[in-house]
Design an enzyme around this catalytic site. Sequence first.
Site, short mmCIF file in Angstrom:
data_model
loop_
_atom_site.label_atom_id
_atom_site.label_comp_id
_atom_site.label_asym_id
_atom_site.label_seq_id
_atom_site.Cartn_x
_atom_site.Cartn_y
_atom_site.Cartn_z
N ASN A 165 0.85 -1.19 0.00
CA ASN A 165 0.00 0.00 0.00
C ASN A 165 0.88 1.24 0.00
O ASN A 165 1.96 1.26 0.60
CB ASN A 165 -0.98 0.00 1.17
CG ASN A 165 -0.35 -0.25 2.52
OD1 ASN A 165 0.65 -0.97 2.63
ND2 ASN A 165 -0.91 0.33 3.55
N CYS A 204 -4.02 0.56 -2.60
CA CYS A 204 -3.83 -0.68 -1.85
C CYS A 204 -2.73 -1.55 -2.47
O CYS A 204 -2.46 -1.47 -3.68
CB CYS A 204 -5.11 -1.51 -1.84
SG CYS A 204 -6.48 -0.77 -0.94
N GLU A 213 -2.75 -4.74 -3.16
CA GLU A 213 -3.22 -5.68 -4.19
C GLU A 213 -3.23 -5.03 -5.57
O GLU A 213 -2.82 -5.63 -6.56
CB GLU A 213 -4.66 -6.14 -3.88
CG GLU A 213 -4.82 -6.89 -2.58
CD GLU A 213 -5.15 -5.98 -1.40
OE1 GLU A 213 -4.54 -4.89 -1.29
OE2 GLU A 213 -6.01 -6.36 -0.60
N1 THU Z 1 -5.18 -1.53 2.32
C1 THU Z 1 -4.60 -2.39 1.43
O1 THU Z 1 -3.43 -2.23 1.05
N2 THU Z 1 -5.35 -3.42 0.95
C2 THU Z 1 -6.66 -3.64 1.29
O2 THU Z 1 -7.29 -4.54 0.75
C3 THU Z 1 -7.31 -2.80 2.30
C4 THU Z 1 -6.53 -1.65 2.79
C5 THU Z 1 -4.38 -0.40 2.80
C6 THU Z 1 -4.84 0.94 2.32
C7 THU Z 1 -4.34 1.86 3.40
O3 THU Z 1 -3.02 2.24 3.09
C8 THU Z 1 -4.34 1.00 4.65
O4 THU Z 1 -4.43 -0.34 4.22
C9 THU Z 1 -5.45 1.30 5.62
O5 THU Z 1 -6.66 1.29 4.98
#
Ligand code: THU
Length: 125
Positions: free
Chosen positions: A41, A52, A54
């Site tokens: 992220n 994110c 993914e």
């Molecule tokens: N986040 C992800 O990287 N993947 C997800 O599926 C959900 C959330 C990250 C986004 C943000 O930087 C942190 O987690 C908190 O939401």
Amino acid sequence: MEKKLIKAAKEVSKNAYSPYSKFKVGAALLTSSGNIYTGTNIENSSYPAGVCAERVAIFKAITNGENKFDMLAIYSHSDKLFYPCGICRQVIAEFARNLPIIVAKEEDNYIKTNIKDLLPQAFRL
Ligand code: THU
């Protein structure tokens, strides 16, 4: 392969840029050619500009000309399992209707699910 992907996701989660949430996520995507694309992220002081882990992994694969995916592992070190957000589910479904997804909170503590179950009846044109 599951363990290898989780390990890659865990390793890359250390590179997360998440000074605002302090929540580190790593993703590792296995493509049909056997390559692994990782992502973390990446947050921003303008919060909605963040992305994110993914989606970073998927976009890296697509950018490299790969759009056939075999498995995705998502890792975040926590007491509980964190499943992919709704936007990431939609992005995954764009490229794979049947993709095994590993959600891990430790290398030996994970569940295996599938985008079919995480986003049934996905919107597709
Ligand atoms: N986040 C992800 O990287 N993947 C997800 O599926 C959900 C959330 C990250 C986004 C943000 O930087 C942190 O987690 C908190 O939401």
